[in-house]
Design an enzyme around this catalytic site. Structure first.
Site, PDB file in Angstrom:
ATOM      1  N   LYS A 116       0.827  -1.214   0.000  1.00  0.00           N
ATOM      2  CA  LYS A 116       0.000   0.000   0.000  1.00  0.00           C
ATOM      3  C   LYS A 116       0.855   1.257   0.000  1.00  0.00           C
ATOM      4  O   LYS A 116       0.505   2.256  -0.631  1.00  0.00           O
ATOM      5  CB  LYS A 116      -0.964  -0.023   1.177  1.00  0.00           C
ATOM      6  CG  LYS A 116      -2.052  -1.050   0.918  1.00  0.00           C
ATOM      7  CD  LYS A 116      -3.178  -1.045   1.893  1.00  0.00           C
ATOM      8  CE  LYS A 116      -4.216  -2.064   1.427  1.00  0.00           C
ATOM      9  NZ  LYS A 116      -4.815  -2.797   2.529  1.00  0.00           N
ATOM     10  N   LYS A 198      -5.472 -11.338  -7.346  1.00  0.00           N
ATOM     11  CA  LYS A 198      -6.673 -11.915  -6.733  1.00  0.00           C
ATOM     12  C   LYS A 198      -7.880 -11.006  -6.927  1.00  0.00           C
ATOM     13  O   LYS A 198      -7.733  -9.836  -7.258  1.00  0.00           O
ATOM     14  CB  LYS A 198      -6.423 -12.152  -5.249  1.00  0.00           C
ATOM     15  CG  LYS A 198      -6.088 -10.875  -4.482  1.00  0.00           C
ATOM     16  CD  LYS A 198      -5.729 -11.188  -3.038  1.00  0.00           C
ATOM     17  CE  LYS A 198      -5.106 -10.021  -2.328  1.00  0.00           C
ATOM     18  NZ  LYS A 198      -5.949  -9.089  -1.641  1.00  0.00           N
ATOM     19  N   LYS A 201     -12.024  -5.940  -3.653  1.00  0.00           N
ATOM     20  CA  LYS A 201     -13.166  -5.034  -3.548  1.00  0.00           C
ATOM     21  C   LYS A 201     -12.931  -3.753  -4.329  1.00  0.00           C
ATOM     22  O   LYS A 201     -13.856  -3.170  -4.854  1.00  0.00           O
ATOM     23  CB  LYS A 201     -13.404  -4.677  -2.072  1.00  0.00           C
ATOM     24  CG  LYS A 201     -14.246  -5.706  -1.361  1.00  0.00           C
ATOM     25  CD  LYS A 201     -14.706  -5.172  -0.014  1.00  0.00           C
ATOM     26  CE  LYS A 201     -14.275  -6.101   1.089  1.00  0.00           C
ATOM     27  NZ  LYS A 201     -13.261  -5.566   1.986  1.00  0.00           N
TER      28      LYS A 201
HETATM   29  P1  TYM Z   1     -10.987  -7.762   3.582  1.00  0.00           P
HETATM   30  O1  TYM Z   1     -12.114  -6.850   3.872  1.00  0.00           O
HETATM   31  O2  TYM Z   1     -10.003  -7.338   2.533  1.00  0.00           O
HETATM   32  O3  TYM Z   1     -11.536  -9.168   3.155  1.00  0.00           O
HETATM   33  C1  TYM Z   1     -12.491  -9.857   3.947  1.00  0.00           C
HETATM   34  C2  TYM Z   1     -12.180 -11.334   3.955  1.00  0.00           C
HETATM   35  O4  TYM Z   1     -12.176 -11.858   2.617  1.00  0.00           O
HETATM   36  C3  TYM Z   1     -10.934 -12.513   2.364  1.00  0.00           C
HETATM   37  N1  TYM Z   1     -10.563 -12.306   0.946  1.00  0.00           N
HETATM   38  C4  TYM Z   1     -10.234 -13.288   0.095  1.00  0.00           C
HETATM   39  N2  TYM Z   1     -10.147 -14.614   0.277  1.00  0.00           N
HETATM   40  C5  TYM Z   1      -9.800 -15.361  -0.803  1.00  0.00           C
HETATM   41  N3  TYM Z   1      -9.555 -14.830  -2.033  1.00  0.00           N
HETATM   42  C6  TYM Z   1      -9.629 -13.499  -2.261  1.00  0.00           C
HETATM   43  N4  TYM Z   1      -9.416 -13.018  -3.489  1.00  0.00           N
HETATM   44  C7  TYM Z   1      -9.968 -12.655  -1.167  1.00  0.00           C
HETATM   45  N5  TYM Z   1     -10.139 -11.322  -1.014  1.00  0.00           N
HETATM   46  C8  TYM Z   1     -10.488 -11.123   0.288  1.00  0.00           C
HETATM   47  C9  TYM Z   1      -9.929 -11.871   3.303  1.00  0.00           C
HETATM   48  O5  TYM Z   1      -8.833 -12.721   3.543  1.00  0.00           O
HETATM   49  C10 TYM Z   1     -10.780 -11.642   4.534  1.00  0.00           C
HETATM   50  O6  TYM Z   1     -10.871 -12.819   5.308  1.00  0.00           O
HETATM   51  N6  TYM Z   1      -7.912  -6.881   7.402  1.00  0.00           N
HETATM   52  C11 TYM Z   1      -9.106  -7.581   6.997  1.00  0.00           C
HETATM   53  C12 TYM Z   1     -10.330  -7.199   7.819  1.00  0.00           C
HETATM   54  C13 TYM Z   1     -10.159  -7.363   9.280  1.00  0.00           C
HETATM   55  C14 TYM Z   1     -10.091  -8.597  10.005  1.00  0.00           C
HETATM   56  C15 TYM Z   1      -9.942  -8.229  11.371  1.00  0.00           C
HETATM   57  C16 TYM Z   1     -10.152  -9.944   9.617  1.00  0.00           C
HETATM   58  C17 TYM Z   1     -10.041  -6.366  10.181  1.00  0.00           C
HETATM   59  N7  TYM Z   1      -9.914  -6.885  11.436  1.00  0.00           N
HETATM   60  C18 TYM Z   1      -9.843  -9.208  12.347  1.00  0.00           C
HETATM   61  C19 TYM Z   1     -10.059 -10.900  10.618  1.00  0.00           C
HETATM   62  C20 TYM Z   1      -9.908 -10.528  11.968  1.00  0.00           C
HETATM   63  C21 TYM Z   1      -9.394  -7.242   5.560  1.00  0.00           C
HETATM   64  O7  TYM Z   1      -8.986  -6.228   5.063  1.00  0.00           O
HETATM   65  O8  TYM Z   1     -10.215  -8.122   4.930  1.00  0.00           O
END
Ligand code: TYM
Length: 336
Positions: A116, A198, A201
């Site tokens: 980032k 991958k 969003k």
């Molecule tokens: P985020 O919002 O980017 O994504 C949410 C969840 O979706 C999974 N994910 C994927 N899994 C497989 N393939 C993909 N292409 C893909 N894109 C997204 C992510 O691994 C995630 O599980 N930092 C985290 C949010 C967060 C969080 C937490 C998660 C904040 N606090 C505490 C667990 C525990 C995030 O940005 O996920």
């Protein structure tokens, strides 16, 4: 609210845009299964979305949509605590404490930070640097043991374990070490349709299948997926983009159908156009019912507000207990 004997699960999704099938197969699918047997805390990580300074007017619809899409996927707000991160003031308080356990050097080495910072060199803020400590606070505030996430979150979980260990070492046993979790054993990474990274969003929108995409848009995106020429040698190994198409098919298509395309690949008679048509129809079948449900739920704002309040009450009960213990162990208990 903690039910004796049940193991604790915590996970969050940032409110930065539309959910996609990567979020579903990486995280939400596990949430739905885990809600039956675990004590679950699932939340919308709205604080985490602030690192990129989103338009204030966009936050509310984004938070509502993430909630609605989770419920449309099958999450039951009666069975789990479903809440919004910013409704739980105990989280930023624990975040402050954990920041004292997190060293600048290790935070700077985090892969997501480096990516980032490279992509937006004009906005390398302290919130971005300490993203993993906020995430650790999200998990440790409920003494989370299992964290259903996709592969991209693995390093953040490793850091959460490190911060928990350091806290325990200094101040006495307070936090269990949280582990990433997936029912399929390995954490997954759902690839984009263009062979470049991958599904996401906020990036790669034409190569990502969103839970809100219309049937026609799903078909259009899948038909544009990168495939290349059919193999010319029997039983050759699959190029990455073809491997990706098969992986996507594995998520939504019948085993017999996949096997049929495998056979055609192996004897060089595969027609990628046919394969993509099949994949598109199976994706439509999977996504359409979720999309329709989510639209209906999202319109019902008073229902969603009720869910958020109920979730926040459950989450704050557990968070307050953990925070009191952490404060006491640190020596911040001046009135008793
Ligand atoms: P985020 O919002 O980017 O994504 C949410 C969840 O979706 C999974 N994910 C994927 N899994 C497989 N393939 C993909 N292409 C893909 N894109 C997204 C992510 O691994 C995630 O599980 N930092 C985290 C949010 C967060 C969080 C937490 C998660 C904040 N606090 C505490 C667990 C525990 C995030 O940005 O996920």
């Amino acid at each position: 609210m903690h039910i004796m004997g049940k193991e604790i699960v915590v996970s969050g999704i940032r409110s930065t845009g539309f959910l996609h099938i990567g979020n579903y197969f990486g995280a939400i699918k596990n949430y739905i299964r885990m809600q039956e047997d675990y004590q679950c805390y699932f939340f919308v990580a709205d604080y985490h979305s602030l690192t990129t300074h989103p338009d204030p007017a966009s936050l509310k619809p984004n938070v509502y949509r993430v909630l609605a899409e989770n419920i449309a996927c099958g999450l039951d707000p009666e069975k789990v605590a479903l809440y919004v991160q910013s409704d739980i003031p105990e989280i930023p308080e624990l975040y402050l404490m954990l920041n004292m356990m997190a060293y600048k050097g290790e935070l700077e080495k985090t892969a997501s930070f480096k990516d980032k910072a490279r992509a937006n060199p004009e906005n390398v803020n302290a919130g971005l640097l300490t993203y993993p400590t906020l995430m650790s606070a999200d998990i440790l505030i409920h003494k989370g043991q299992f964290v259903p996430v996709g592969k991209d979150q693995e390093q953040h979980l490793e850091m959460a374990r490190t911060f928990a260990q350091r806290f325990n070492f200094r101040y006495g046993d307070t936090f269990p070490e949280p582990h990433p979790f997936n029912f399929g054993a390995d954490l997954v990474k759902i690839p984009s349709l263009d062979g470049k990274g991958k599904m996401s969003k906020s990036e790669n929108e034409n190569a990502t299948l969103y839970l809100a995409d219309t049937d026609d848009l799903i078909r259009k995106k899948v038909m544009k997926a990168v495939s290349g020429d059919a193999p010319t040698e029997m039983n050759s190994s699959k190029p990455e983009v073809i491997e990706n198409l098969f992986s996507l098919m594995n998520l939504v298509s019948e085993p017999a159908i996949i096997e049929n395309f495998e056979t055609h690949f192996n004897n060089c008679t595969i027609r990628y156009g046919d394969m993509k048509k099949q994949l598109a129809e199976d994706m439509v079948k999977f996504i359409a019912p979720i999309r329709e449900k989510a639209i209906a739920i999202q319109e019902d704002t008073s229902y969603l507000q009720g869910i958020m309040k109920m979730g926040a009450a459950k989450a704050r009960e557990s968070a307050a207990k953990t925070l009191a213990e952490a404060r006491k162990n640190m020596g911040i208990n001046f009135y008793c």
